[in-house]
Design an enzyme around this catalytic site. Structure first.
Site, PDB file in Angstrom:
ATOM      1  N   ALA A  55      34.156  17.372 -13.875  1.00 12.71           N
ATOM      2  CA  ALA A  55      33.823  18.064 -12.930  1.00 12.71           C
ATOM      3  C   ALA A  55      32.326  17.531 -12.839  1.00 12.71           C
ATOM      4  O   ALA A  55      31.881  17.706 -11.267  1.00 12.71           O
ATOM      5  CB  ALA A  55      34.874  18.924 -12.856  1.00 12.71           C
ATOM      6  N   GLN A 203      39.164   7.406 -21.300  1.00 18.32           N
ATOM      7  CA  GLN A 203      38.165   8.743 -21.996  1.00 18.32           C
ATOM      8  C   GLN A 203      37.568   7.987 -22.801  1.00 18.32           C
ATOM      9  O   GLN A 203      36.008   8.986 -23.162  1.00 18.32           O
ATOM     10  CB  GLN A 203      37.948   9.613 -20.324  1.00 18.32           C
ATOM     11  N   ASP A 244      39.036  20.065 -15.191  1.00 19.85           N
ATOM     12  CA  ASP A 244      38.477  19.993 -13.274  1.00 19.85           C
ATOM     13  C   ASP A 244      39.245  21.028 -12.608  1.00 19.85           C
ATOM     14  O   ASP A 244      38.068  20.986 -10.897  1.00 19.85           O
ATOM     15  CB  ASP A 244      39.311  18.824 -12.578  1.00 19.85           C
TER      16      ASP A 244
END
Length: 365
Positions: A55, A203, A244
């Site tokens: 983010a 990730q 986020d």
């Protein structure tokens, strides 16, 4: 932070003073490659294709995207087009809209001839503010790790479990969830990190492990479904994840799978903390289930990137041919499952009152 001993950030201005360079995170961990952004279309593609992700970094990239757009068209219409175009690339991360609002507020009432310079100045400030914000998150989060370490036998590591990548690769530098880890490690605290692989884009395995290894932090990659088992067996001392978007009431939208880790943590009395900067709080929302959840392409589930024995990096199919896939990118963890927040202003309970204790300016006037 460092890669192979070399200090790096995720985004920076090129020597020409106007184009922008990023680390292409779709190429990690196998290839360290940078990409130059010269147009707003380049910036939008980098966000949508996840060459940049996380983010805070999405917000910084969008801010520079506005700068690149204004170089071509500094009119009100050009500004509006750039804002709307960039905002449409990723719906869940509120930092994207926050950064675009900051850019719009900075240049909207300025004469056209000074808008570009003002935009670049604000984009640079957004990036530098993110670095300091993440550093401060680490200062406050490090204390939690030190408190756990003080209760363990000397030299016994504090075991931290994290999910996805909320590291320096998700921000401009330091990271959110990893900033306390780096600062505790640098201060000499013995610790070890369990890194969720984080399907479908991996990730954790690809990015979090890459950066922890580059900084010398002891870590172990685990499959996503192993976290609950590790908590049941007492192997995890604390969970720290990113977010986020977080509502004013403390609900958290983060990478898919975060909710399951929070459930396991609650069932096993493991502290579950969310690290976040102020720009990730959506003060307009009271219900986490009102957060738009991005649905991404099924190819991310059905295929995987990897390095072959000859060093080439390829994408291979991993699922039964012809089977469809669903790919929600985020889930919502209700505030009741969150032990607390780690912010640049300190730690607080995951409640409206807790957030307002750190951000009183957001309360009733």
């Amino acid at each position: 932070m460092k890669i192979n001993g070399k200090p790096m950030r995720t985004i920076w201005l090129c020597e020409d003073g106007w184009s922008v360079e990023i680390i292409d995170q779709t190429r990690l961990p196998h290839v360290l490659e940078t990409v130059r952004l010269e147009t707003v279309q380049h910036a939008a593609h980098a966000i949508k294709a996840m060459q940049v992700r996380g983010a805070p970094l999405i917000g910084a990239t969008a801010a520079y995207g506005v700068c690149l757009a204004l170089r071509k068209d500094a009119s009100d219409e050009g500004l509006d087009r750039a804002i709307n175009y960039l905002a449409a690339q990723r719906p869940t991360a509120i930092n994207l809209r926050w950064a675009l609002n900051e850019m719009q507020a900075t240049v909207r009432n300025l004469p056209r001839e000074v808008r570009v310079d003002a935009a670049y100045a604000r984009a640079r400030d957004i990036s530098e503010e993110d670095v300091e914000t993440c550093r401060q998150i680490g200062v406050h989060g490090k204390k939690l790790i030190e408190e756990i370490a003080a209760k363990k036998p000397a030299g016994t590591p504090v075991n931290v479990l994290t999910h996805c990548n909320a590291g320096w690769l998700a921000t401009v530098d330091w990271g959110t969830a990893t900033s306390p880890i780096y600062q505790a490690h640098d201060a000499g605290v013995a610790l070890h990190v369990f890194v969720d692989e984080t399907r479908p884009r991996n990730q954790g395995a690809a990015l979090t492990a890459y950066e922890l290894g580059g900084h010398g932090v002891p870590h172990t990659i685990i499959v996503d479904n192993a976290g609950g088992h590790l908590m049941q067996t007492g192997a995890v001392d604390i969970c720290i994840v990113g977010t986020d978007r977080t509502t004013a009431t403390g609900d958290v939208a983060n990478k898919i799978g975060t909710y399951l880790k929070a459930l396991a943590a609650r069932d096993n009395n493991v502290p579950f903390y969310v690290a976040l900067p102020h720009s990730t709080i959506d003060w307009t929302l009271d219900d986490g289930f009102a957060i738009p959840i991005e649905d991404r392409g099924e190819d991310e589930v059905l295929a995987m990137q990897g390095r072959m024995a000859d060093g080439s990096v390829v994408t291979v199919d991993i699922a039964a041919p012809g089977s469809p896939a669903s790919n929600p990118a985020f889930d919502v963890t209700p505030a009741r499952l969150v032990t607390g927040f780690i912010t640049e202003r300190g730690c607080c309970p995951a409640t409206p009152e807790g957030l307002l204790s750190l951000y009183p300016e957001r309360g009733p006037t």
